[in-house]
Design a protein around this motif. Structure first.
Motif, PDB file in Angstrom:
ATOM      1  N   ASN A   3       0.854  -1.188   0.000  1.00  0.00           N
ATOM      2  CA  ASN A   3       0.000   0.000   0.000  1.00  0.00           C
ATOM      3  C   ASN A   3       0.887   1.235   0.000  1.00  0.00           C
ATOM      4  O   ASN A   3       1.892   1.291   0.689  1.00  0.00           O
ATOM      5  CB  ASN A   3      -0.902   0.035   1.240  1.00  0.00           C
ATOM      6  N   ASN A   4       0.485   2.230  -0.753  1.00  0.00           N
ATOM      7  CA  ASN A   4       1.156   3.521  -0.775  1.00  0.00           C
ATOM      8  C   ASN A   4       0.124   4.550  -0.340  1.00  0.00           C
ATOM      9  O   ASN A   4      -0.802   4.862  -1.087  1.00  0.00           O
ATOM     10  CB  ASN A   4       1.674   3.822  -2.181  1.00  0.00           C
ATOM     11  N   ILE A   5       0.272   5.050   0.883  1.00  0.00           N
ATOM     12  CA  ILE A   5      -0.650   6.047   1.417  1.00  0.00           C
ATOM     13  C   ILE A   5       0.093   7.368   1.420  1.00  0.00           C
ATOM     14  O   ILE A   5       1.015   7.580   2.207  1.00  0.00           O
ATOM     15  CB  ILE A   5      -1.106   5.652   2.832  1.00  0.00           C
ATOM     16  N   SER A   6      -0.296   8.258   0.494  1.00  0.00           N
ATOM     17  CA  SER A   6       0.432   9.516   0.375  1.00  0.00           C
ATOM     18  C   SER A   6      -0.508  10.654  -0.001  1.00  0.00           C
ATOM     19  O   SER A   6      -1.577  10.443  -0.580  1.00  0.00           O
ATOM     20  CB  SER A   6       1.548   9.396  -0.659  1.00  0.00           C
ATOM     21  N   ASP A  26       4.985  -4.087   4.812  1.00  0.00           N
ATOM     22  CA  ASP A  26       5.541  -3.546   3.568  1.00  0.00           C
ATOM     23  C   ASP A  26       4.684  -2.427   2.965  1.00  0.00           C
ATOM     24  O   ASP A  26       4.357  -2.451   1.786  1.00  0.00           O
ATOM     25  CB  ASP A  26       5.745  -4.681   2.559  1.00  0.00           C
ATOM     26  N   ASN A  27       4.323  -1.446   3.791  1.00  0.00           N
ATOM     27  CA  ASN A  27       3.543  -0.291   3.338  1.00  0.00           C
ATOM     28  C   ASN A  27       4.404   0.966   3.339  1.00  0.00           C
ATOM     29  O   ASN A  27       5.356   1.080   4.106  1.00  0.00           O
ATOM     30  CB  ASN A  27       2.345  -0.078   4.269  1.00  0.00           C
ATOM     31  N   ASN A  49       7.471  -1.521   7.274  1.00  0.00           N
ATOM     32  CA  ASN A  49       6.696  -0.348   6.891  1.00  0.00           C
ATOM     33  C   ASN A  49       7.625   0.859   6.884  1.00  0.00           C
ATOM     34  O   ASN A  49       8.511   0.977   7.726  1.00  0.00           O
ATOM     35  CB  ASN A  49       5.543  -0.132   7.868  1.00  0.00           C
ATOM     36  N   THR A  50       7.413   1.752   5.938  1.00  0.00           N
ATOM     37  CA  THR A  50       8.235   2.947   5.799  1.00  0.00           C
ATOM     38  C   THR A  50       7.360   4.174   6.027  1.00  0.00           C
ATOM     39  O   THR A  50       6.325   4.334   5.379  1.00  0.00           O
ATOM     40  CB  THR A  50       8.860   3.014   4.392  1.00  0.00           C
TER      41      THR A  50
END
Length: 64
Positions: A3-6, A26-27, A49-50
Motif C-alpha cells: 500500500n502507498n498512502i500519500s 511492507d507499506n 513499513n516505511t
C-alpha cells in the motif's frame, strides 16, 4: 510496497490517523499531514513499513 498512502490529511480523529494491525507489512506512508489525532500513525505487530516525509503536529502520540 503493498500500500502507498500519500498526500492525505488526517485531522481530529479520536483514535488513529492510520492504524496497521497484525501482518500489515511492507507499506509506504509518505507526504501526509497528521494533526490533532490521538495517534498519528500506529503500527502494531507489522514489519517493513516505511514512514517518511509526513507532517505530524499536535497529536497525543506521533508514530507508535
Amino acid at each position: 510496497k503493498i500500500n502507498n498512502i500519500s498526500s492525505n490529511t488526517f485531522t481530529n480523529n479520536s483514535d488513529y490517523g492510520i492504524y496497521f494491525g497484525s501482518r500489515s507489512n511492507d507499506n509506504l506512508i509518505s507526504d501526509n499531514s497528521f494533526t490533532e489525532n490521538n495517534y498519528a500513525v500506529r503500527i502494531k505487530t507489522s514489519e517493513k513499513n516505511t514512514v517518511i516525509n509526513n507532517l505530524i503536529i499536535n497529536n497525543r502520540y506521533g508514530v507508535s
